[in-house]
Design an enzyme around this catalytic site. Structure first.
Site, short mmCIF file in Angstrom:
data_model
loop_
_atom_site.label_atom_id
_atom_site.label_comp_id
_atom_site.label_asym_id
_atom_site.label_seq_id
_atom_site.Cartn_x
_atom_site.Cartn_y
_atom_site.Cartn_z
N GLY A 51 0.86 -1.04 0.11
CA GLY A 51 0.06 0.08 -0.06
C GLY A 51 0.84 1.48 0.26
O GLY A 51 0.15 2.49 -0.17
N CYS B 108 -11.65 4.97 -29.08
CA CYS B 108 -12.90 5.44 -29.21
C CYS B 108 -13.74 5.83 -27.95
O CYS B 108 -14.74 5.20 -27.85
CB CYS B 108 -13.78 4.92 -30.42
SG CYS B 108 -12.71 4.76 -31.89
N GLU C 80 3.73 -6.90 1.53
CA GLU C 80 3.26 -7.17 0.15
C GLU C 80 3.43 -6.05 -0.53
O GLU C 80 2.27 -5.34 -1.18
CB GLU C 80 1.83 -7.66 0.36
CG GLU C 80 1.47 -8.91 1.13
CD GLU C 80 0.22 -9.17 1.24
OE1 GLU C 80 -0.83 -8.53 0.93
OE2 GLU C 80 -0.36 -10.15 2.28
N PRO C 81 4.64 -5.17 -0.70
CA PRO C 81 4.49 -4.14 -1.53
C PRO C 81 4.36 -4.31 -2.86
O PRO C 81 5.28 -5.12 -3.42
CB PRO C 81 5.83 -3.59 -1.02
CG PRO C 81 6.73 -4.33 -0.68
CD PRO C 81 5.61 -5.69 -0.19
N GLY C 82 3.67 -3.50 -3.70
CA GLY C 82 3.69 -3.48 -5.10
C GLY C 82 4.21 -2.35 -5.79
O GLY C 82 5.30 -2.31 -6.03
N TYR D 295 0.95 -1.26 -12.38
CA TYR D 295 -0.57 -1.09 -12.69
C TYR D 295 -0.79 -0.25 -13.82
O TYR D 295 -1.81 0.42 -14.17
CB TYR D 295 -1.39 -0.27 -11.62
CG TYR D 295 -1.38 -1.02 -10.35
CD1 TYR D 295 -1.98 -2.22 -10.28
CD2 TYR D 295 -0.54 -0.49 -9.29
CE1 TYR D 295 -1.54 -3.02 -8.94
CE2 TYR D 295 -0.38 -1.00 -7.85
CZ TYR D 295 -1.02 -2.43 -7.78
OH TYR D 295 -0.94 -2.92 -6.67
#
Ligand code: LLP
Length: 431
Positions: A252, A358, A289-291, A386
């Protein structure tokens, strides 16, 4: 002209001298050269930036028992996983597909934790057969099914309960996960009862506790609050005779997209460890749990200006990357800085930077001051997390290519997808 001083994020992505003036580089590699060689859109990552982000966590945990499990949903490209596996990381996964990727990248299944609210029986089986480290279980129904699947395989599944501490992470509602109204985790109030249920099931072995309160968190207070709530629960559960071997505080931690000032990982953990020590839990096995904070500022997306289009109310800078490559602005109104890789002199114009898809939601940046012409290459910054992992083929757009830079070397780690690749699994019906 944009200078290095205004770029958010990583010192490994900066302007440096080039024969034609200052050009943006990732480590020792010129991005204009990479765009010429591989085409655009092109994601470019810095290995040094990833390892330096990881080092901040490692410094923070020096002398402690801690496992860093990279939340690979942030960027699951094989070579990125390989970098973290070789650096000793485990992985936080949320699908059987991610587990398959970890193995393909040489990751150690024993260092894998499996999060997510909707694990299927097939995924549970796959994870048990692979020998993963822990399941972070998010509901009572999941406990029952997991016990059943494990019993069927003649094993016990190591489980940790993801507890929802009901703490406001003060972030975008779509990426806030620790509040009562969220679908994630088991409520704090019911947790003891659910632990007792878990301990009674034959196919499970309780090993830990887990929480994850949200993403792009830029303040320390929500972490400290969540930690207090979790430690209260550890005391309660252990008083009931169930041992909690590890405490997992999730991921987070935010990054600097646009002047955001999250704490550094080591500074955050200095504060959290002070609290853990004060409460007598400093020597427990810890997990995180770092992303985003490991990869977000380690990557850029290069995109070429296709046309500039002056309008009555807005000027548009139409580029060849789009919401299918960089979905965060369309999904969360997220801000990414956009800068030229080879700044040119000229009139500054305010543009909305948009893609060719579009949808009016297909924008990458609004009201950006740029000096650009068609054919120029722009870099969308802070695009390591992400972005590629959330990319799609909408409008039959092949996904971008990816390059990982290591010093002066640029490795192509993913080829550009062709239109044929995008429909390779499809079939016409017989007549
Ligand atoms: N652990 C769990 C259980 C998670 O759900 C997540 C992220 C993480 C760890 C890693 O969080 P991080 O350190 O990356 O903040 N697509 C959104 C972010 C979604 C985050 C989902 N869960 C975005 O682009 O902002």
């Amino acid at each position: 002209m944009t200078t290095t001083a205004t770029l958010p994020g990583s010192p490994f992505i900066a302007y440096a001298a080039h024969s034609q003036g200052q050009h943006l580089h990732v480590e020792g590699v010129c991005l204009a050269d990479l765009a010429r060689e591989h085409g655009t859109p092109l994601f470019v990552y810095s290995k040094a930036a990833m390892l330096s982000a990881l080092a901040a966590y490692q410094r923070g945990f020096a002398g402690r028992k801690a496992h860093i499990c990279y939340a690979m949903k942030a960027n699951s490209s094989l070579a990125v996983l390989q970098v973290f596996a070789q650096a000793g990381c485990g992985f936080d996964i949320v699908s059987g597909g991610e587990l398959t990727r970890v193995l393909a990248a040489g990751g150690d299944p024993a260092k894998v934790i499996f999060s997510g609210v909707g694990k299927t029986r097939a995924e549970m089986q796959q994870a048990l057969n692979t020998g993963i480290g822990c399941f972070n279980v998010e509901s009572e129904a999941e406990l029952d099914v997991l016990s059943d699947v494990a019993t069927g395989l003649g094993v016990q599944a190591p489980v940790s309960l993801r507890v929802n501490p009901n703490v406001d992470a003060k972030t975008h509602p779509y990426i806030s996960t620790g509040l009562k109204g969220n679908k994630f985790g088991i409520s704090h109030e019911r947790a003891l009862q659910v632990y007792q249920h878990a301990a009674s099931l034959p196919g499970l072995k309780v090993v830990g506790i887990d929480c994850h309160i949200g993403s792009q968190i830029t303040e320390t207070a929500p972490y400290l609050d969540a930690m207090d709530r979790i430690l209260d629960l550890v005391a309660e559960v252990e008083a009931a005779g169930i041992t909690i071997h590890h405490i997992d505080f999730g991921g987070g931690l935010g990054i600097n997209y646009n002047g955001d000032k999250p704490p550094e990982a080591d500074a955050l953990w200095a504060q959290l460890l002070t609290k853990l020590d004060a409460r007598g839990y400093g020597q427990r096995q810890l997990m995180i749990e770092p992303g985003r904070s490991l990869v977000g500022n380690a990557g850029v997306c290069l995109t070429e200006v296709v046309f500039t289009k002056p309008g009555e109310q807005k000027n548009f800078c139409i580029v060849d990357a789009a919401m299918n490559d960089l979905p965060r602005p369309a999904m969360y109104e997220a801000f990414h800085q956009i800068v030229p890789v080879a700044p040119r002199a000229g009139e500054v114009v305010t543009y909305d930077v948009v893609g060719p898809v579009c949808e009016s939601g297909d924008w990458l940046g609004r009201d950006r001051q740029l000096v650009v012409q068609s054919g120029d290459v722009l870099a969308v910054l802070s695009a390591g997390a992400y972005c590629m992992s959330m990319a799609s083929n909408y409008n039959t757009r092949g996904r971008a290519a990816e390059v990982l830079v290591d010093g002066d070397k640029a490795h192509l780690i993913r080829q550009r997808e062709s239109a044929f690749d995008t429909f390779a699994l499809e079939q016409l019906i017989g007549v």
